[in-house]
Design an enzyme around this catalytic site. Structure first.
Site, PDB file in Angstrom:
ATOM      1  CG  HIS A   1       3.190   3.819   8.643  1.00 13.01           C
ATOM      2  ND1 HIS A   1       3.312   4.724   7.608  1.00 13.01           N
ATOM      3  CD2 HIS A   1       2.862   2.627   8.064  1.00 13.01           C
ATOM      4  CE1 HIS A   1       3.074   4.093   6.462  1.00 13.01           C
ATOM      5  NE2 HIS A   1       2.791   2.826   6.716  1.00 13.01           N
TER       6      HIS A   1
ATOM      7  NE  ARG B   1      -1.626  -2.387   2.696  1.00  8.72           N
ATOM      8  CZ  ARG B   1      -1.725  -3.650   2.262  1.00  8.72           C
ATOM      9  NH1 ARG B   1      -2.761  -4.005   1.578  1.00  8.72           N
ATOM     10  NH2 ARG B   1      -0.788  -4.551   2.531  1.00  8.72           N
ATOM     11  CB  THR B   2       3.343   2.614   2.351  1.00  8.84           C
ATOM     12  OG1 THR B   2       2.565   2.109   3.429  1.00  8.84           O
ATOM     13  CG2 THR B   2       3.864   3.993   2.698  1.00  8.84           C
TER      14      THR B   2
ATOM     15  CE  LYS C   1      27.391  -2.717  -4.746  1.00  7.52           C
ATOM     16  NZ  LYS C   1      27.453  -1.598  -5.705  1.00  7.52           N
TER      17      LYS C   1
ATOM     18  NE  ARG D   1       6.974   0.593   5.066  1.00  7.22           N
ATOM     19  CZ  ARG D   1       5.757   0.062   4.950  1.00  7.22           C
ATOM     20  NH1 ARG D   1       5.620  -1.209   4.623  1.00  7.22           N
ATOM     21  NH2 ARG D   1       4.686   0.795   5.169  1.00  7.22           N
TER      22      ARG D   1
HETATM   23  N1   CP Z   1      -0.461  -0.116   5.818  1.00  2.00           N
HETATM   24  C1   CP Z   1       0.768  -0.335   5.271  1.00  2.00           C
HETATM   25  O1   CP Z   1       1.770   0.297   5.657  1.00  2.00           O
HETATM   26  O2   CP Z   1       0.784  -1.296   4.323  1.00  2.00           O
HETATM   27  P1   CP Z   1       2.073  -1.745   3.489  1.00  2.00           P
HETATM   28  O3   CP Z   1       3.020  -2.413   4.475  1.00  2.00           O
HETATM   29  O4   CP Z   1       1.559  -2.680   2.435  1.00  2.00           O
HETATM   30  O5   CP Z   1       2.711  -0.509   2.934  1.00  2.00           O
END
Ligand code: CP
Length: 308
Positions: free
Chosen positions: A136, A57-58, A87, A108
């Protein structure tokens, strides 16, 4: 750098702590305005997605948001293996380099605090797309936007946050945003081993947010406006027996839905494993797929505010 009258500056998105009510109102107004937009207002701008942990999603909703606004996307979806991290390159050196190739970096990472480390050396805005068990914040923004869109307000709601609250970064970030609204009540529903960590509980107390800590969904469900379920973050457990204890008894199935008020909604940041029975999906109160769709508009708003 985005500014809002009476609000702090938004030059990176690292934490829910950055957001106050005027800034939330501004993000949500832009999300509503941009939801149907497909144009070239970010033409010539480049977004890099650097993902050291998996995502559906993100990453894809950020990429979709950028493309819908006319921008371009570069990136790596498995940066731990497919970037020079393998590396031995440090995160800081990687960010210095990618700053030269893109106008904004969506990151991320598996370590709490990684986004702040990146922002300290970046020449371009950093967006925290999840930093290990830390935060998040863009998920929390779309979660709050969903609550407001589905129920018409946030003030005065009773929100139950369920599941893995210890490692689940979305619940932590959402609790911080909910604490900005008057008369919100929170219930943290989780087995002890994955209950909400003391830093968030202390902040709720300091902000005067009434909250209850319990391991029983049954005692809570009849009285909530929002039931926010989360996945047990299996990948963050070193001890398998602790993971088994963390699974607890907070699964949402049809019998739970029978006790949920008619006006209430069920949310989940997704991905789901088995903590919501798929039989619940057809209930109109199951808002989690509508919630995920809201991610594109919220991320369009953030990209515009950070870049335009
Ligand atoms: N909700 C969310 O962060 O989903 P993903 O891990 O698929 O990005």
């Amino acid at each position: 750098m985005a500014t809002v009258a009476g609000s702090r500056l938004l030059d990176h998105v690292l934490s829910s702590h950055q957001f106050d009510r005027p800034l939330l109102d501004a993000v949500f107004a832009r999300a509503r305005a941009l939801a149907a937009v497909r144009d070239g207002r970010l033409a010539g701008r480049i977004m890099a997605t650097l993902f050291y942990e998996p995502s559906t999603r993100t990453r894809l909703s950020f990429e979709s948001a950028m493309l819908r606004l006319g921008g371009a996307v570069i990136g790596t979806e498995a940066a731990r293996e497919f970037s020079s991290a393998i590396k031995g390159e440090t995160l800081e050196d990687t960010i210095r380099m990618v700053s030269a190739y893109a106008d904004i970096i969506v990151l991320r990472h598996d370590e709490a605090g990684a986004a702040a480390r990146a922002a300290a050396v970046a020449d371009v805005p950093i967006v925290n797309a999840g930093d290990g068990p830390g935060e998040h914040p863009t998920q929390a923004l779309l979660d709050l936007y969903t609550i407001d869109s589905e129920l018409g307000h946030v003030e005065g709601l009773h929100v139950a946050l369920c599941g893995d609250l210890r490692y689940g970064r979305t619940a932590r970030s959402l609790a911080l945003l909910l604490s900005l609204f008057p008369n919100v009540r929170l219930t943290f529903v989780a087995p002890d081993v994955v209950q909400m960590r003391p830093d968030i509980l202390a902040l709720m107390a300091a902000r005067g947010v009434p909250y209850t800590v319990t391991d029983s969904l049954g005692d809570t469900v009849h009285d909530v406006d929002v039931l926010y379920q989360t996945r047990v973050q299996k990948e963050r457990f070193e001890d398998a027996s602790e993971f088994e204890r963390a699974r607890g008894d907070t699964r949402i199935d049809v019998s739970v839905m029978q006790r949920l008020p008619e006006h209430a909604i069920v949310m989940h940041p997704l991905p789901r494993v088995d903590e919501i029975d798929p039989a619940v999906d057809s209930d109109p109160r199951a808002a989690y797929f509508r919630q995920a769709r809201n991610g594109v508009a919220i991320r369009m708003a953030l990209l515009e505010m950070l870049l335009a």
